[in-house]
Design a protein around this motif. Sequence first.
Motif, PDB file in Angstrom:
ATOM      1  N   LEU A 177       0.833  -1.212   0.000  1.00 50.60           N
ATOM      2  CA  LEU A 177       0.000   0.000   0.000  1.00 50.60           C
ATOM      3  C   LEU A 177       0.864   1.257   0.000  1.00 50.60           C
ATOM      4  CD1 LEU A 177      -2.769  -1.099   2.531  1.00 50.60           C
ATOM      5  CD2 LEU A 177      -3.034  -0.787   0.076  1.00 50.60           C
ATOM      6  N   PHE A 178       2.016   1.194   0.665  1.00 49.02           N
ATOM      7  CA  PHE A 178       2.929   2.342   0.637  1.00 49.02           C
ATOM      8  C   PHE A 178       3.454   2.585  -0.781  1.00 49.02           C
ATOM      9  CE2 PHE A 178       7.319   3.924   0.801  1.00 49.02           C
ATOM     10  CZ  PHE A 178       7.104   5.150   1.425  1.00 49.02           C
ATOM     11  N   ILE A 179       3.789   1.496  -1.475  1.00 51.91           N
ATOM     12  CA  ILE A 179       4.246   1.643  -2.862  1.00 51.91           C
ATOM     13  C   ILE A 179       3.147   2.264  -3.717  1.00 51.91           C
ATOM     14  CG2 ILE A 179       4.943   0.355  -4.918  1.00 51.91           C
ATOM     15  CD1 ILE A 179       6.299  -1.651  -3.047  1.00 51.91           C
ATOM     16  N   LYS A 180       1.897   1.850  -3.477  1.00 52.84           N
ATOM     17  CA  LYS A 180       0.776   2.401  -4.246  1.00 52.84           C
ATOM     18  C   LYS A 180       0.634   3.901  -3.986  1.00 52.84           C
ATOM     19  CE  LYS A 180      -4.192   1.825  -5.031  1.00 52.84           C
ATOM     20  NZ  LYS A 180      -4.054   1.646  -6.486  1.00 52.84           N
ATOM     21  N   ARG A 181       0.717   4.312  -2.711  1.00 53.78           N
ATOM     22  CA  ARG A 181       0.616   5.739  -2.397  1.00 53.78           C
ATOM     23  C   ARG A 181       1.790   6.508  -3.011  1.00 53.78           C
ATOM     24  NH1 ARG A 181      -0.208   3.809   2.829  1.00 53.78           N
ATOM     25  NH2 ARG A 181       1.751   4.762   3.526  1.00 53.78           N
ATOM     26  N   LEU A 182       2.972   5.910  -2.997  1.00 54.51           N
ATOM     27  CA  LEU A 182       4.159   6.564  -3.549  1.00 54.51           C
ATOM     28  C   LEU A 182       4.008   6.792  -5.054  1.00 54.51           C
ATOM     29  CD1 LEU A 182       7.002   7.497  -2.597  1.00 54.51           C
ATOM     30  CD2 LEU A 182       7.849   5.275  -3.374  1.00 54.51           C
ATOM     31  N   MET A 183       3.506   5.785  -5.759  1.00 56.88           N
ATOM     32  CA  MET A 183       3.328   5.914  -7.206  1.00 56.88           C
ATOM     33  C   MET A 183       2.244   6.933  -7.540  1.00 56.88           C
ATOM     34  SD  MET A 183       3.682   1.887  -8.314  1.00 56.88           S
ATOM     35  CE  MET A 183       3.651   2.222 -10.072  1.00 56.88           C
ATOM     36  N   GLN A 184       1.210   7.003  -6.708  1.00 54.75           N
ATOM     37  CA  GLN A 184       0.159   7.986  -6.960  1.00 54.75           C
ATOM     38  C   GLN A 184       0.664   9.414  -6.734  1.00 54.75           C
ATOM     39  OE1 GLN A 184      -3.253   6.927  -4.572  1.00 54.75           O
ATOM     40  NE2 GLN A 184      -4.135   5.684  -6.203  1.00 54.75           N
ATOM     41  N   SER A 185       1.421   9.612  -5.670  1.00 52.18           N
ATOM     42  CA  SER A 185       1.917  10.963  -5.385  1.00 52.18           C
ATOM     43  C   SER A 185       2.913  11.431  -6.443  1.00 52.18           C
ATOM     44  CB  SER A 185       2.582  10.990  -4.004  1.00 52.18           C
ATOM     45  OG  SER A 185       3.708  10.126  -3.970  1.00 52.18           O
ATOM     46  N   ALA A 186       3.609  10.487  -7.083  1.00 49.96           N
ATOM     47  CA  ALA A 186       4.564  10.827  -8.141  1.00 49.96           C
ATOM     48  C   ALA A 186       3.921  10.834  -9.520  1.00 49.96           C
ATOM     49  CB  ALA A 186       5.730   9.849  -8.122  1.00 49.96           C
ATOM     50  N   ASN A 187       2.575  10.600  -9.565  1.00 49.68           N
ATOM     51  CA  ASN A 187       1.852  10.559 -10.848  1.00 49.68           C
ATOM     52  C   ASN A 187       2.444   9.539 -11.808  1.00 49.68           C
ATOM     53  OD1 ASN A 187      -0.010  12.584 -10.139  1.00 49.68           O
ATOM     54  ND2 ASN A 187       1.489  14.187 -10.684  1.00 49.68           N
ATOM     55  N   MET A 188       2.917   8.428 -11.275  1.00 45.66           N
ATOM     56  CA  MET A 188       3.492   7.373 -12.098  1.00 45.66           C
ATOM     57  C   MET A 188       2.390   6.468 -12.641  1.00 45.66           C
ATOM     58  SD  MET A 188       6.740   6.273  -9.718  1.00 45.66           S
ATOM     59  CE  MET A 188       7.093   4.882 -10.796  1.00 45.66           C
ATOM     60  N   GLN A 189       2.459   6.141 -13.916  1.00 51.63           N
ATOM     61  CA  GLN A 189       1.562   5.158 -14.489  1.00 51.63           C
ATOM     62  C   GLN A 189       1.952   3.771 -13.973  1.00 51.63           C
ATOM     63  OE1 GLN A 189      -1.136   5.770 -16.429  1.00 51.63           O
ATOM     64  NE2 GLN A 189      -0.716   7.951 -16.096  1.00 51.63           N
ATOM     65  N   LYS A 190       0.960   2.927 -13.803  1.00 55.55           N
ATOM     66  CA  LYS A 190       1.241   1.609 -13.224  1.00 55.55           C
ATOM     67  C   LYS A 190       2.039   0.762 -14.204  1.00 55.55           C
ATOM     68  CE  LYS A 190      -1.479   0.058 -10.366  1.00 55.55           C
ATOM     69  NZ  LYS A 190      -2.698  -0.349  -9.652  1.00 55.55           N
ATOM     70  N   ASP A 191       3.212   0.402 -13.770  1.00 55.31           N
ATOM     71  CA  ASP A 191       4.112  -0.449 -14.546  1.00 55.31           C
ATOM     72  C   ASP A 191       4.411  -1.671 -13.689  1.00 55.31           C
ATOM     73  OD1 ASP A 191       6.020  -1.677 -16.017  1.00 55.31           O
ATOM     74  OD2 ASP A 191       7.505  -0.067 -15.901  1.00 55.31           O
ATOM     75  N   TRP A 192       3.903  -2.828 -14.097  1.00 58.13           N
ATOM     76  CA  TRP A 192       4.029  -4.025 -13.262  1.00 58.13           C
ATOM     77  C   TRP A 192       5.491  -4.406 -13.030  1.00 58.13           C
ATOM     78  CZ3 TRP A 192       0.413  -5.625 -10.243  1.00 58.13           C
ATOM     79  CH2 TRP A 192      -0.927  -5.411 -10.576  1.00 58.13           C
ATOM     80  N   THR A 193       6.336  -4.142 -14.003  1.00 56.33           N
ATOM     81  CA  THR A 193       7.755  -4.462 -13.823  1.00 56.33           C
ATOM     82  C   THR A 193       8.351  -3.652 -12.678  1.00 56.33           C
ATOM     83  OG1 THR A 193       7.964  -4.968 -16.180  1.00 56.33           O
ATOM     84  CG2 THR A 193      10.005  -4.558 -14.945  1.00 56.33           C
ATOM     85  N   SER A 194       8.093  -2.327 -12.710  1.00 56.08           N
ATOM     86  CA  SER A 194       8.591  -1.469 -11.632  1.00 56.08           C
ATOM     87  C   SER A 194       7.947  -1.844 -10.305  1.00 56.08           C
ATOM     88  CB  SER A 194       8.299   0.000 -11.959  1.00 56.08           C
ATOM     89  OG  SER A 194       8.905   0.364 -13.176  1.00 56.08           O
TER      90      SER A 194
END
Length: 713
Positions: A177-194
């Motif tokens: 969940l922390f990774i999810k919040r981090l990606m949202q705050s950085a406006n990162m598109q979901k990349d399963w590899t990353s």
Amino acid sequence: MKRSTSEKIELAVFYIIIFLILREWLVPIMQLTKTGYFMQFLLFIAICLTIGVFSLPVLLSWPIKVLYITWFITSVYNDGEFTTWQFLSNELRYNVEVILNGDWILVSDPFRTSLFFILIWMLIYLIQHWVSVRHTIYYFLVLTVFFIATLDTFTEYDGKLAIIKVMILGLVLTSLLFIKRLMQSANMQKDWTSYFIYATPIILFVTIAGLTAAYLPKAEPQWPDPVPYMKGMVGLGGSSSQTVATVGYGENDESLGGPFVGDNTVVYEIETPIRQYWRVETKDYYTSKGWVHTGGRDVLSDLQFSHPIEFSVMPGETEPQTVEVHSMGDYNFLLQAYGTTSYSTNDPTNLLRFNHTNEKLNLLSNREIVKPTVYEMTFQQPEYSFTALKETLSSTGSDPRYLQLPDELPQRVIDLAHEITDGHASIYNKARAIENYFARSGYKYETTNVAVPKADEDYVDQFLFETKLGYCDNFSTSMVVMLRAVGIQARWVKGFSAGERVASNADLTTYQVTNNDAHSWVEAYIDGVGWMPFEPTVGFSNPVNIDYDVESTQEEQLPEMETPEVERPEPEEQDTVTGGATKASSIDFTKYKWVFYVLGGILLLAAIIAWRKRGKWQPKLVVQMNRAKLNNPNNFEDAYFILLKQLERIYLKRGSHETLQQFAKRVDHDLETTKMSELTYVYEQYIYAGKSKEFDVAKMKESWEYLINRTSS
């Protein structure tokens, strides 16, 4: 908001971890409450979480859950005597009356099970909010560890392994969940590899660290255990010198009282056509501390299987039925069903040894008592005529030893028995008044904080007037003594309660009986009727078979017939007494049923009107619930989808061929505004260009609220 496939996969992973954690909640609850059907409860949790993954609408998800709960309740508690609707209607009517009368302890098992399902439902709803909206599981994880640690400390449940599993699963989910919040705050598109690159080392580290910590050697405690002191401070434990027994069937009942701990060891597996108590022996002489046989002398007879057994409880005129008993414990006696007529085993050379003094039955091989393994008994269930029970005014035809009382029995015990039965003429009504007295007078079922009478103290007197806490021995002994005090012949009966239902096949039901099911109850003698069982212990019900062969009148309402699987003590209308003082009558809500029906009708009508008028109040509610979110630009996407949902409700739905700008122009045309196009332009800039800080948040918030409110026009 409709989720993409990748979001559903991600949420499914979260919910699988939640499912495993909730399983650790369910295990101790099932174990400590001795509740069966563990897999069925787990399936309900899985259904609720699956519905959450696919975001099914309320009009579909609620009926699925309600239908599952209804199926479980009817399949477990309804043995086919009633149709489903009759059974549910009877349960609802009975429990509503019990609750309105304030007798909450008398609610039936089906109702309690329904409430437990609803509690699970609400808990999962709260967890889904934490995971899907807040993207955190911290509070749930802390609550789970505290819950398991408390049970591990203050009960016999061993939660060490459960806490390890919960901590590993909880930390893994917290990391994801922390990774999810981090990606949202950085406006990162979901990349399963990353995503896997970030998550894999965290999961491995948490798992290895947790397992290593679990298996590493640990130092001994440096301070004394504070738990016994805490229990003593709050009155949950006895003195350090008091021994705690393990529950089970015992032979010596000369000194009753004191706490005991549970034992879930299965001692019998029984296939029977009806639910019933399993009788073993009776005792007749009360010493003021416990029970012994009269004179301590046994009268024995060795019988062939074909010989009749002189049980004092006569069989009924019902059809003969067969019970098969598989003995798994170390007990060397035979169980008795009410109305037993004969036994059979695989070895025809065996004999039966019948004790005429206490009616205990043993199996003999070569004239030695042996432990039975598998045997069958045939019985004809006694059926008691309600007319005969109500008309019989005497209890004199058995044996005077069943009226024995110690000379030093306190007078207030006798006075209380007379107060409870005052105004009742028939023996049956007097016995029922005493039987129901305990449930209505503040007595509680307790196994740990149970006192032992002092040298100058009577066991029954202590329970009735001092502690009011105890288990079956306290309740049953007290009822026998009070019955004898008013001239009713009574005796103490030992055996096992019905056990836990584990399977059903055709007309036979399989029950597992454990040491926890060791039980004692009461039999009273009624002239012309014979010995009849009664169950005074709070939380237990007597599976007695009564033929209600009279017409009920307004003055005399017949008790509701008990079904085999429903433990349902019957509420009485007469006043009860507590410690010799009359208890004030509660308000009779049954006289005002029409008021509750009218109120229910008004509430139902109000709910229908509110639903039909939801177009007026729902948009305002949406604004109030989401206004604060729009202060954060990162929530703009969620707010835009909420707006699309509201527009869809007033039939402004985006077509599959329309772009967002085309749809926005159509909305502006219909609503005579330009705000939808402005909002859509900002949304596209936010999504595709990442320009989240280049728009006026206050202006967009104003436009969003304006459009939401327009949907109510």
